[in-house]
Design a protein around this motif. Structure first.
Motif, PDB file in Angstrom:
ATOM      1  N   ASN A   1      -5.499  -7.192 -18.446  1.00  0.00           N
ATOM      2  CA  ASN A   1      -5.855  -7.771 -19.741  1.00  0.00           C
ATOM      3  C   ASN A   1      -7.361  -8.033 -19.746  1.00  0.00           C
ATOM      4  OD1 ASN A   1      -5.933  -9.014 -22.214  1.00  0.00           O
ATOM      5  ND2 ASN A   1      -4.851 -10.868 -21.572  1.00  0.00           N
ATOM      6  N   PRO A   2      -8.160  -7.000 -19.982  1.00  0.00           N
ATOM      7  CA  PRO A   2      -9.610  -7.117 -19.823  1.00  0.00           C
ATOM      8  C   PRO A   2     -10.318  -7.861 -20.938  1.00  0.00           C
ATOM      9  CG  PRO A   2      -9.039  -4.911 -20.557  1.00  0.00           C
ATOM     10  CD  PRO A   2      -7.738  -5.613 -20.283  1.00  0.00           C
ATOM     11  N   ASN A   3      -9.618  -8.164 -22.027  1.00  0.00           N
ATOM     12  CA  ASN A   3     -10.272  -8.777 -23.180  1.00  0.00           C
ATOM     13  C   ASN A   3      -9.678 -10.132 -23.553  1.00  0.00           C
ATOM     14  OD1 ASN A   3     -12.052  -6.522 -23.668  1.00  0.00           O
ATOM     15  ND2 ASN A   3     -10.248  -5.408 -24.406  1.00  0.00           N
TER      16      ASN A   3
ATOM     17  N   THR B   1     -16.850 -10.413 -17.210  1.00  0.00           N
ATOM     18  CA  THR B   1     -16.302 -11.745 -16.977  1.00  0.00           C
ATOM     19  C   THR B   1     -16.766 -12.725 -18.057  1.00  0.00           C
ATOM     20  OG1 THR B   1     -18.152 -12.515 -15.641  1.00  0.00           O
ATOM     21  CG2 THR B   1     -16.403 -11.286 -14.490  1.00  0.00           C
TER      22      THR B   1
ATOM     23  N   VAL C   1     -13.583 -12.767 -24.695  1.00  0.00           N
ATOM     24  CA  VAL C   1     -14.693 -11.913 -25.131  1.00  0.00           C
ATOM     25  C   VAL C   1     -15.508 -12.659 -26.177  1.00  0.00           C
ATOM     26  CG1 VAL C   1     -13.500  -9.743 -24.660  1.00  0.00           C
ATOM     27  CG2 VAL C   1     -13.283 -10.802 -26.914  1.00  0.00           C
TER      28      VAL C   1
ATOM     29  N   HIS D   1      -9.048 -15.972 -18.029  1.00  0.00           N
ATOM     30  CA  HIS D   1      -9.945 -15.007 -17.413  1.00  0.00           C
ATOM     31  C   HIS D   1      -9.574 -13.603 -17.846  1.00  0.00           C
ATOM     32  CE1 HIS D   1      -6.394 -15.143 -14.802  1.00  0.00           C
ATOM     33  NE2 HIS D   1      -6.709 -13.911 -14.417  1.00  0.00           N
ATOM     34  N   ASN D   2     -10.455 -12.681 -17.594  1.00  0.00           N
ATOM     35  CA  ASN D   2     -10.187 -11.272 -17.842  1.00  0.00           C
ATOM     36  C   ASN D   2      -9.683 -10.619 -16.564  1.00  0.00           C
ATOM     37  OD1 ASN D   2     -11.123 -11.540 -20.484  1.00  0.00           O
ATOM     38  ND2 ASN D   2     -13.230 -11.077 -19.892  1.00  0.00           N
TER      39      ASN D   2
ATOM     40  N   ILE E   1     -14.395  -4.646 -15.692  1.00  0.00           N
ATOM     41  CA  ILE E   1     -14.235  -5.706 -16.681  1.00  0.00           C
ATOM     42  C   ILE E   1     -15.462  -6.603 -16.671  1.00  0.00           C
ATOM     43  CG2 ILE E   1     -11.707  -5.758 -16.704  1.00  0.00           C
ATOM     44  CD1 ILE E   1     -11.773  -8.082 -14.768  1.00  0.00           C
TER      45      ILE E   1
END
Length: 483
Positions: free
Chosen positions: A447-449, A363, A452, A442-443, A361
């Motif tokens: 939930n990586p997005n 950041t 963005v 935060h990512n 991911i």
């Protein structure tokens, strides 16, 4: 409402691209798992380097990577990390977790990483536990093009041509983990060691002396007085803390007062650079010697359940504020700050990237570096006006394009900023940014997005004015062409 006058053709210095440098230490999962997975890994790689991490770093145009430390540098003996990997010495990383490592990532692998990322090399030599001969031979091994014992050894290990080493650090934190030295002693030691950091190429090595810890102005004065003719740069380390050094605070779930205490600590960078620069000016009025802030960023508590020695911390919209504010400070002092290296690149402290197995991911801090990359090698333009106490900005130009980057670290209040161009008008503009809704947004790998870079529309351009409304907890960059 903030109003700023911009005189596009009145220039105030160039922002060195090296201010956007990265730092990769043998610490926790920065090198192993973060950058290097080995050629036999199921994780997609090229010559052992993770493809996803390399591509992400290339996208933010990383100009330089500092390696191998950090505290690790002053216990790193480079010959342990060359030759066939299966024959390399296994060592104990006494500084960071007491773990053993197999030295599969060494000099050759570092230059392979630099090549893949497109970054210059900043190598930090071992003064604390190494000899003058060891340092001299490493420089010879890396950079000697002719016939010599070390160039012969390099060729035997598969590298015919020498590498380009742009920067070389003579020791690290010699006032602390690098030897607990007094400045008077280190000044003499630096003069001695740097003598044997030989120039084997047409382009001279940029030699960096170990500078002060935070506000140790005595150290700076002694080093500048005793060693200025022998250095090209001198380092400075300062980390942003939410509380006292001994009491690292959580990266997530923190109270509002720690939002502001961390920012207050980061903003101290301005005072530090100002006061250290004043001392440097006394001995170097031409500003030949660069201030090299080769460790900076937020230092928070490790994530629960992780090795305390690995310094793995989450990265939130608050860290994005730290990155934006600090980069703006570096831009302000572009005449003296020649390079900076955020700590650290992957999985350690205020990282660009976090990995977990095959997952990766980016950041919020990563997206600040992406939003700001147009400032690399750009010219700071003259500005004048009033801006609120919770906002910070940089305006620069490059190739006819103006980049204006803003940070609004208020938790609740939007900030409207009007840029008035004194010597021209705006033709077209676009904006992008990151915006937080909660202080610890935060990512995550689930939930990586969450945070963005997105197109930002809340701005208006008419003739010579650009008006933008910055949401709370936001970093925004506007890219505008003039006419």
């Amino acid at each position: 409402m903030s109003k700023i006058q911009v005189t596009f053709n009145r220039e105030k210095g160039t922002i060195s691209r090296y201010i956007y440098g990265q730092f990769a230490e043998h610490l926790g999962r920065c090198i192993y798992e973060g950058v290097w997975v080995g050629t036999e890994s199921d994780i997609p790689n090229h010559n052992g380097m993770r493809l996803d991490v390399v591509e992400a770093l290339k996208a933010i145009q990383v100009p330089v990577i500092r390696w191998p430390g950090g505290c690790f540098a002053d216990e790193y003996h480079w010959k342990d990390g060359i030759g066939p990997t299966e024959e390399r010495a296994t060592i104990v990383n006494t500084h960071w977790g007491g773990v053993t490592e197999n030295n599969h990532f060494g000099t050759h692998e570092f230059f392979e990483l630099c090549k893949q990322v497109g970054a210059e090399a900043y190598v930090n030599g071992d003064v604390g536990s190494g000899t003058v001969q060891e340092m001299q031979e490493w420089v010879e091994y890396m950079t000697m093009d002719g016939v010599s014992p070390m160039s012969k050894l390099r060729r035997e290990n598969g590298q015919d041509d020498p590498w380009k080493v742009k920067f070389f650090g003579v020791g690290n934190e010699s006032w602390g983990c690098g030897g607990n030295m007094r400045p008077e002693y280190y000044a003499d030691l630096y003069r001695r060691y740097q003598t044997y950091v030989r120039q084997y190429t047409k382009e001279p090595l940029y030699k960096i002396a170990c500078g002060p810890n935070i506000d140790d102005y005595h150290w700076m004065d002694v080093l500048m007085k005793q060693a200025t003719p022998f250095m090209d740069g001198i380092s400075l380390h300062h980390y942003a803390l939410a509380s006292k050094w001994e009491d690292k605070r959580p990266a997530l779930g923190f109270p509002d007062e720690e939002w502001f205490s961390l920012i207050e600590s980061a903003v101290k960078m301005d005072e530090l650079i100002t006061r250290h620069s004043t001392i440097m000016d006394k001995y170097d009025p031409e500003k030949r010697v660069g201030l090299i802030v080769d460790e900076w960023g937020s230092w928070l508590a490790v994530e629960p359940g992780t090795n305390p020695g690995f310094l793995y911390q989450q990265n939130t919209i608050r860290d994005a504020m730290i990155a934006s504010l600090t980069l703006n400070i570096f831009h302000k002092h572009a005449d003296r700050v020649h390079m900076a290296n955020i700590a650290q690149m992957v999985n350690v402290l205020q990282a660009m990237i976090l990995t977990e197995g095959e997952k990766m991911i980016k950041t919020p801090t990563y997206y600040v570096f992406e939003l700001y990359k147009n400032h690399q090698d750009a010219t700071v333009v003259d500005t004048d006006g009033i801006i609120s106490d919770t906002a910070s900005y940089t305006v620069s130009k490059k190739d006819g394009m103006m980049t204006a980057s803003f940070c609004n670290y208020s938790l609740t209040e939007a900030e409207t900023v009007t840029l008035s161009l004194v010597d021209g008008s705006f033709d077209e503009a676009e904006a992008y940014g990151i915006v937080g809704k909660k202080t610890d947004d935060h990512n995550s790998f689930e939930n990586p997005n969450a945070i963005v870079k997105q197109a930002f529309k809340d701005f208006f351009v008419e003739e010579n004015e650009l008006r933008i409304t910055l949401p709370p907890m936001s970093v925004i960059s506007v890219y505008a062409k003039g006419k």
